[in-house]
Design an enzyme around this catalytic site. Structure first.
Site, PDB file in Angstrom:
ATOM      1  N   ASP A  49       0.871  -1.182   0.000  1.00  0.00           N
ATOM      2  CA  ASP A  49       0.000   0.000   0.000  1.00  0.00           C
ATOM      3  C   ASP A  49       0.902   1.223   0.000  1.00  0.00           C
ATOM      4  OD1 ASP A  49      -3.184   0.466   0.705  1.00  0.00           O
ATOM      5  OD2 ASP A  49      -1.940   2.165   1.315  1.00  0.00           O
ATOM      6  N   ASP A  75       4.126   2.813  -3.730  1.00  0.00           N
ATOM      7  CA  ASP A  75       3.340   3.842  -4.416  1.00  0.00           C
ATOM      8  C   ASP A  75       3.283   3.441  -5.884  1.00  0.00           C
ATOM      9  OD1 ASP A  75       2.356   6.016  -5.767  1.00  0.00           O
ATOM     10  OD2 ASP A  75       3.668   7.480  -4.793  1.00  0.00           O
ATOM     11  N   VAL A  76       2.101   3.073  -6.347  1.00  0.00           N
ATOM     12  CA  VAL A  76       2.001   2.519  -7.710  1.00  0.00           C
ATOM     13  C   VAL A  76       2.297   3.551  -8.804  1.00  0.00           C
ATOM     14  CG1 VAL A  76       0.375   0.704  -7.030  1.00  0.00           C
ATOM     15  CG2 VAL A  76      -0.512   2.890  -7.912  1.00  0.00           C
ATOM     16  N   SER A 154     -13.525  -0.955 -13.250  1.00  0.00           N
ATOM     17  CA  SER A 154     -14.776  -0.573 -12.569  1.00  0.00           C
ATOM     18  C   SER A 154     -15.884  -0.511 -13.612  1.00  0.00           C
ATOM     19  CB  SER A 154     -14.620   0.809 -11.925  1.00  0.00           C
ATOM     20  OG  SER A 154     -15.881   1.335 -11.568  1.00  0.00           O
ATOM     21  N   TYR A 167     -11.947   9.274 -13.515  1.00  0.00           N
ATOM     22  CA  TYR A 167     -11.989   7.871 -13.057  1.00  0.00           C
ATOM     23  C   TYR A 167     -12.519   6.940 -14.159  1.00  0.00           C
ATOM     24  CZ  TYR A 167     -13.204   4.089  -9.702  1.00  0.00           C
ATOM     25  OH  TYR A 167     -13.325   2.897  -9.020  1.00  0.00           O
ATOM     26  N   LYS A 171     -10.454   3.915 -15.810  1.00  0.00           N
ATOM     27  CA  LYS A 171     -10.934   2.529 -15.655  1.00  0.00           C
ATOM     28  C   LYS A 171     -11.217   1.890 -17.022  1.00  0.00           C
ATOM     29  CE  LYS A 171     -10.857   1.765 -11.207  1.00  0.00           C
ATOM     30  NZ  LYS A 171      -9.735   0.939 -10.680  1.00  0.00           N
TER      31      LYS A 171
HETATM   32  P1  NAP Z   1     -10.037   1.946  -0.746  1.00  0.00           P
HETATM   33  O1  NAP Z   1     -10.734   1.271   0.384  1.00  0.00           O
HETATM   34  O2  NAP Z   1      -9.876   3.410  -0.739  1.00  0.00           O
HETATM   35  O3  NAP Z   1      -8.595   1.231  -0.915  1.00  0.00           O
HETATM   36  C1  NAP Z   1      -7.693   1.634  -1.912  1.00  0.00           C
HETATM   37  C2  NAP Z   1      -6.300   1.592  -1.328  1.00  0.00           C
HETATM   38  O4  NAP Z   1      -5.373   2.013  -2.357  1.00  0.00           O
HETATM   39  C3  NAP Z   1      -6.133   2.557  -0.163  1.00  0.00           C
HETATM   40  O5  NAP Z   1      -5.451   1.944   0.908  1.00  0.00           O
HETATM   41  C4  NAP Z   1      -5.322   3.678  -0.792  1.00  0.00           C
HETATM   42  O6  NAP Z   1      -4.557   4.405   0.131  1.00  0.00           O
HETATM   43  C5  NAP Z   1      -4.459   2.904  -1.737  1.00  0.00           C
HETATM   44  N1  NAP Z   1      -3.768   3.801  -2.666  1.00  0.00           N
HETATM   45  C6  NAP Z   1      -4.126   5.024  -3.094  1.00  0.00           C
HETATM   46  N2  NAP Z   1      -3.189   5.561  -3.893  1.00  0.00           N
HETATM   47  C7  NAP Z   1      -2.192   4.645  -3.969  1.00  0.00           C
HETATM   48  C8  NAP Z   1      -0.941   4.607  -4.623  1.00  0.00           C
HETATM   49  N3  NAP Z   1      -0.493   5.653  -5.344  1.00  0.00           N
HETATM   50  N4  NAP Z   1      -0.172   3.505  -4.482  1.00  0.00           N
HETATM   51  C9  NAP Z   1      -0.586   2.461  -3.742  1.00  0.00           C
HETATM   52  N5  NAP Z   1      -1.754   2.451  -3.067  1.00  0.00           N
HETATM   53  C10 NAP Z   1      -2.551   3.529  -3.186  1.00  0.00           C
HETATM   54  O7  NAP Z   1     -10.747   1.601  -2.137  1.00  0.00           O
HETATM   55  P2  NAP Z   1     -11.507   0.289  -2.620  1.00  0.00           P
HETATM   56  O8  NAP Z   1     -12.945   0.632  -2.713  1.00  0.00           O
HETATM   57  O9  NAP Z   1     -11.057  -0.893  -1.845  1.00  0.00           O
HETATM   58  O10 NAP Z   1     -10.959   0.227  -4.125  1.00  0.00           O
HETATM   59  C11 NAP Z   1     -10.033  -0.764  -4.571  1.00  0.00           C
HETATM   60  C12 NAP Z   1     -10.061  -0.792  -6.089  1.00  0.00           C
HETATM   61  O11 NAP Z   1     -11.376  -1.164  -6.521  1.00  0.00           O
HETATM   62  C13 NAP Z   1      -9.776   0.570  -6.740  1.00  0.00           C
HETATM   63  O12 NAP Z   1      -9.035   0.394  -7.913  1.00  0.00           O
HETATM   64  C14 NAP Z   1     -11.161   1.076  -7.052  1.00  0.00           C
HETATM   65  O13 NAP Z   1     -11.152   2.027  -8.077  1.00  0.00           O
HETATM   66  C15 NAP Z   1     -11.854  -0.204  -7.442  1.00  0.00           C
HETATM   67  N6  NAP Z   1     -13.308  -0.146  -7.376  1.00  0.00           N
HETATM   68  C16 NAP Z   1     -13.962   0.126  -6.222  1.00  0.00           C
HETATM   69  C17 NAP Z   1     -15.355   0.167  -6.209  1.00  0.00           C
HETATM   70  C18 NAP Z   1     -16.139   0.458  -4.961  1.00  0.00           C
HETATM   71  O14 NAP Z   1     -17.382   0.601  -5.071  1.00  0.00           O
HETATM   72  N7  NAP Z   1     -15.540   0.543  -3.793  1.00  0.00           N
HETATM   73  C19 NAP Z   1     -16.057  -0.053  -7.386  1.00  0.00           C
HETATM   74  C20 NAP Z   1     -15.360  -0.319  -8.554  1.00  0.00           C
HETATM   75  C21 NAP Z   1     -13.985  -0.373  -8.533  1.00  0.00           C
HETATM   76  P3  NAP Z   1      -5.132   5.826   0.682  1.00  0.00           P
HETATM   77  O15 NAP Z   1      -6.358   5.487   1.489  1.00  0.00           O
HETATM   78  O16 NAP Z   1      -4.002   6.358   1.460  1.00  0.00           O
HETATM   79  O17 NAP Z   1      -5.471   6.657  -0.551  1.00  0.00           O
END
Ligand code: NAP
Length: 259
Positions: A49, A75-76, A154, A167, A171
């Site tokens: 992360d 950091d990706v 997504s 976004y 995506k």
């Molecule tokens: P989340 O709970 O916010 O988790 C995402 C994690 O990625 C967080 O720990 C975040 O850290 C970390 N991150 C942010 N920038 C980064 C970077 N530069 N390098 C490495 N890590 C980084 O989000 P999630 O809902 O689990 O989402 C996970 C994936 O699923 C994402 O790609 C999201 O777009 C996708 N997605 C989610 C949903 C939904 O409804 N939740 C729907 C479709 C797709 P910080 O908190 O410090 O930013």
């Protein structure tokens, strides 16, 4: 089995027994659920992360004391950081069999209000980050002539979401990247697929006003948001030999939304 590493297979040890998986953005949410399910199915897991402390805590939560889980800050958006995380997986466990490009952020606003910085930040994390992850993993997997890369897109990239020009573009871009990489890496025994989650209950969606969240849920044929573990199930499937003849595919995990 062609295109896969016959280390474990479907058996008492789990669907990905003995393989090594790296998950980005796995400190919480969907990434953490993916890391947990892969571990439960026998994989060695590298939890990464941008927040190294969060990754370390998550790894501890997954049972780091067994020596099958490791963590590293990654950091990706940073080329060296992604390369170092992949190198860490290989040094620690001797291989990289599964790479999950999951890290994500949102910076929502309408076009009129969105700054170039908000656009670039989102495209950087999702699109550049996934590209860096695919490239770094492919270098290791090509040599092994085996591996599975899973990119988290997504449904927003399929339909476009109001307030998410950044976004949705990123995506959708991940889908094109996945298919192009699948064509390049297929002959080398490496599969590349994507998952498109719908509305999933995580910190990312917790920020939505409750009435907006409820309206979105009402639009879903299954009438509810998904849980992170339900996305993880699709990732586990793609990571495993059950998906041994699948590459360039996009699996929707959205409760029937946007069919
Ligand atoms: P989340 O709970 O916010 O988790 C995402 C994690 O990625 C967080 O720990 C975040 O850290 C970390 N991150 C942010 N920038 C980064 C970077 N530069 N390098 C490495 N890590 C980084 O989000 P999630 O809902 O689990 O989402 C996970 C994936 O699923 C994402 O790609 C999201 O777009 C996708 N997605 C989610 C949903 C939904 O409804 N939740 C729907 C479709 C797709 P910080 O908190 O410090 O930013």
């Amino acid at each position: 089995m062609p295109g896969s590493r016959a280390k474990g297979g479907v058996g008492v040890d789990g669907l990905v027994a003995g393989r090594t998986a790296l998950v980005t953005g796995a400190g919480q949410g969907i990434g953490l659920a993916i890391a947990r399910l892969l571990r439960e199915h026998g994989a060695n897991v590298v939890v990464t992360d941008v927040d190294a402390g969060l990754a370390e805590a998550a790894a501890g939560d997954l049972g780091g004391e067994e020596g099958r889980v490791s963590s590293i800050g990654c950091d990706v958006t940073d080329e060296d950081s992604v390369e170092a995380a992949v190198a860490h997986a290989v040094e620690r466990f001797g291989a990289l069999d599964v790479m999950v490009n999951n890290a994500g952020i949102t910076r929502d606003s309408t076009l009129g209000k969105m700054s170039l910085g908000d656009f670039e930040a989102v495209v950087d994390v999702h699109l550049k980050g996934t590209w860096l992850g695919v490239r770094a993993a492919a270098r290791v997997m090509r040599e092994a002539r085996s591996g599975s890369i899973i990119n988290i897109s997504s449904l927003s990239g399929k339909s476009g979401n109001f307030g998410q020009t950044n976004y949705s573009a990123a995506k959708a871009g991940i889908v094109g990247l996945t298919k192009a990489a699948a064509k390049e890496l297929g002959p080398r025994g490496v599969r590349v697929n994507a998952v498109q989650p719908g509305l999933i209950r995580t910190a990312m969606t917790a920020a939505m006003p409750s009435d907006v969240f409820a309206a979105r849920e009402a639009d879903i044929p299954m009438r509810r948001a998904g849980e992170p573990r339900e996305v993880a199930g699709a990732v586990l499937f793609l990571a495993s030999d059950l998906a041994s003849y699948m590459t360039g595919a996009v699996l929707e995990v959205g409760g029937g939304r946007l069919m």
